[in-house]
Design a protein around this motif. Sequence first.
Motif, PDB file in Angstrom:
ATOM      1  N   ASN A  43     -64.872  55.060  13.692  1.00 41.18           N
ATOM      2  CA  ASN A  43     -65.116  53.967  14.623  1.00 41.18           C
ATOM      3  C   ASN A  43     -65.613  54.462  15.982  1.00 41.18           C
ATOM      4  N   LEU A  44     -65.229  55.672  16.350  1.00 42.29           N
ATOM      5  CA  LEU A  44     -65.828  56.283  17.543  1.00 42.29           C
ATOM      6  C   LEU A  44     -67.319  56.485  17.315  1.00 42.29           C
ATOM      7  N   ASN A  89     -64.231  48.076   9.577  1.00 43.05           N
ATOM      8  CA  ASN A  89     -62.782  47.900   9.692  1.00 43.05           C
ATOM      9  C   ASN A  89     -62.311  48.333  11.080  1.00 43.05           C
ATOM     10  N   GLN A  90     -61.566  47.446  11.749  1.00 44.87           N
ATOM     11  CA  GLN A  90     -61.077  47.736  13.097  1.00 44.87           C
ATOM     12  C   GLN A  90     -59.853  48.652  13.050  1.00 44.87           C
ATOM     13  N   LEU A  91     -59.676  49.427  14.106  1.00 48.07           N
ATOM     14  CA  LEU A  91     -58.497  50.285  14.217  1.00 48.07           C
ATOM     15  C   LEU A  91     -57.223  49.457  14.327  1.00 48.07           C
ATOM     16  N   VAL A  92     -57.269  48.429  15.166  1.00 52.98           N
ATOM     17  CA  VAL A  92     -56.158  47.494  15.326  1.00 52.98           C
ATOM     18  C   VAL A  92     -56.645  46.165  14.783  1.00 52.98           C
ATOM     19  N   GLU A  93     -56.060  45.734  13.698  1.00 52.29           N
ATOM     20  CA  GLU A  93     -56.593  44.592  12.955  1.00 52.29           C
ATOM     21  C   GLU A  93     -56.780  43.342  13.820  1.00 52.29           C
ATOM     22  N   GLU A  94     -55.814  43.064  14.690  1.00 51.40           N
ATOM     23  CA  GLU A  94     -55.845  41.815  15.456  1.00 51.40           C
ATOM     24  C   GLU A  94     -56.766  41.869  16.677  1.00 51.40           C
ATOM     25  N   ILE A  95     -57.109  43.074  17.145  1.00 50.13           N
ATOM     26  CA  ILE A  95     -57.859  43.234  18.398  1.00 50.13           C
ATOM     27  C   ILE A  95     -59.095  44.102  18.167  1.00 50.13           C
ATOM     28  N   PRO A  96     -60.284  43.618  18.532  1.00 53.70           N
ATOM     29  CA  PRO A  96     -61.500  44.436  18.361  1.00 53.70           C
ATOM     30  C   PRO A  96     -61.665  45.415  19.522  1.00 53.70           C
ATOM     31  N   GLU A  98     -62.725  48.328  19.669  1.00 52.47           N
ATOM     32  CA  GLU A  98     -64.000  49.044  19.678  1.00 52.47           C
ATOM     33  C   GLU A  98     -65.054  48.250  20.451  1.00 52.47           C
ATOM     34  N   LYS A  99     -65.104  46.941  20.185  1.00 56.98           N
ATOM     35  CA  LYS A  99     -66.072  46.081  20.877  1.00 56.98           C
ATOM     36  C   LYS A  99     -65.732  45.966  22.356  1.00 56.98           C
TER      37      LYS A  99
END
Length: 215
Positions: A43-44, A89-96, A98-99
């Motif tokens: 994701n980085l 797939n996000q690192l933290v499911e509930e919070i984007p 990365e964006k």
Amino acid sequence: FQTLEGHTIDSLKILKESIKNNSEVLSQFCRRWSLSRELFLKNLFISIYLHDIGKLTKQFQENIIQGKSSQKYPHAYYSFFLLNNVKYNQLVEEIPLEKLAVLGHHTQLYNGIYSTDENFGKPKFSEKEIKSFINDSISVYQDMGFDKFFKFEGLKFNENDFKFSSGRARKLLNQTKRNVSKYNKNLNLKSIFTYFFSILQLCDDYSSANFSKFI
């Protein structure tokens, strides 16, 4: 002039060296916060690869050619908008997060960030270039040797969803803010976001600085 491709490759070169030089720290961090190390690194890569994609607007490119800068076309905001069309797939499911790291990479995050876009111009995205840039991510991943660190099979995106809408951008941002305010693991979120963001910022800042020094 530093091209988008050149700046992105330079940013990823710094990421690659950072991963190699801080391998154990990254592993310890991911164990501490129960994260997948491979997903963290992937994701980085995705976020750094796409952090400036909002520069692919006709107005931004015209300003560059004329040697102008303009706050009317904030590329971090447009990159955030475009990233919502890309699937991963996000690192933290509930919070984007990365964006959000991309959104704040020039201003850092604060509660009122881009709270009004009434003074912004309406960008015309260069759709062909955007799609081509996203599709090229797999080649860059392979050519730069990131396959040593994580598996990546390219990015999928919504083909017909690259028309900018002020209303939709505002809705995406407001929904993200609401999700953050409801999230109750603040220590986790701040720790993960801060480390992730600091690496993205390092890669972005030093790739630009090194380029200027080289010139």
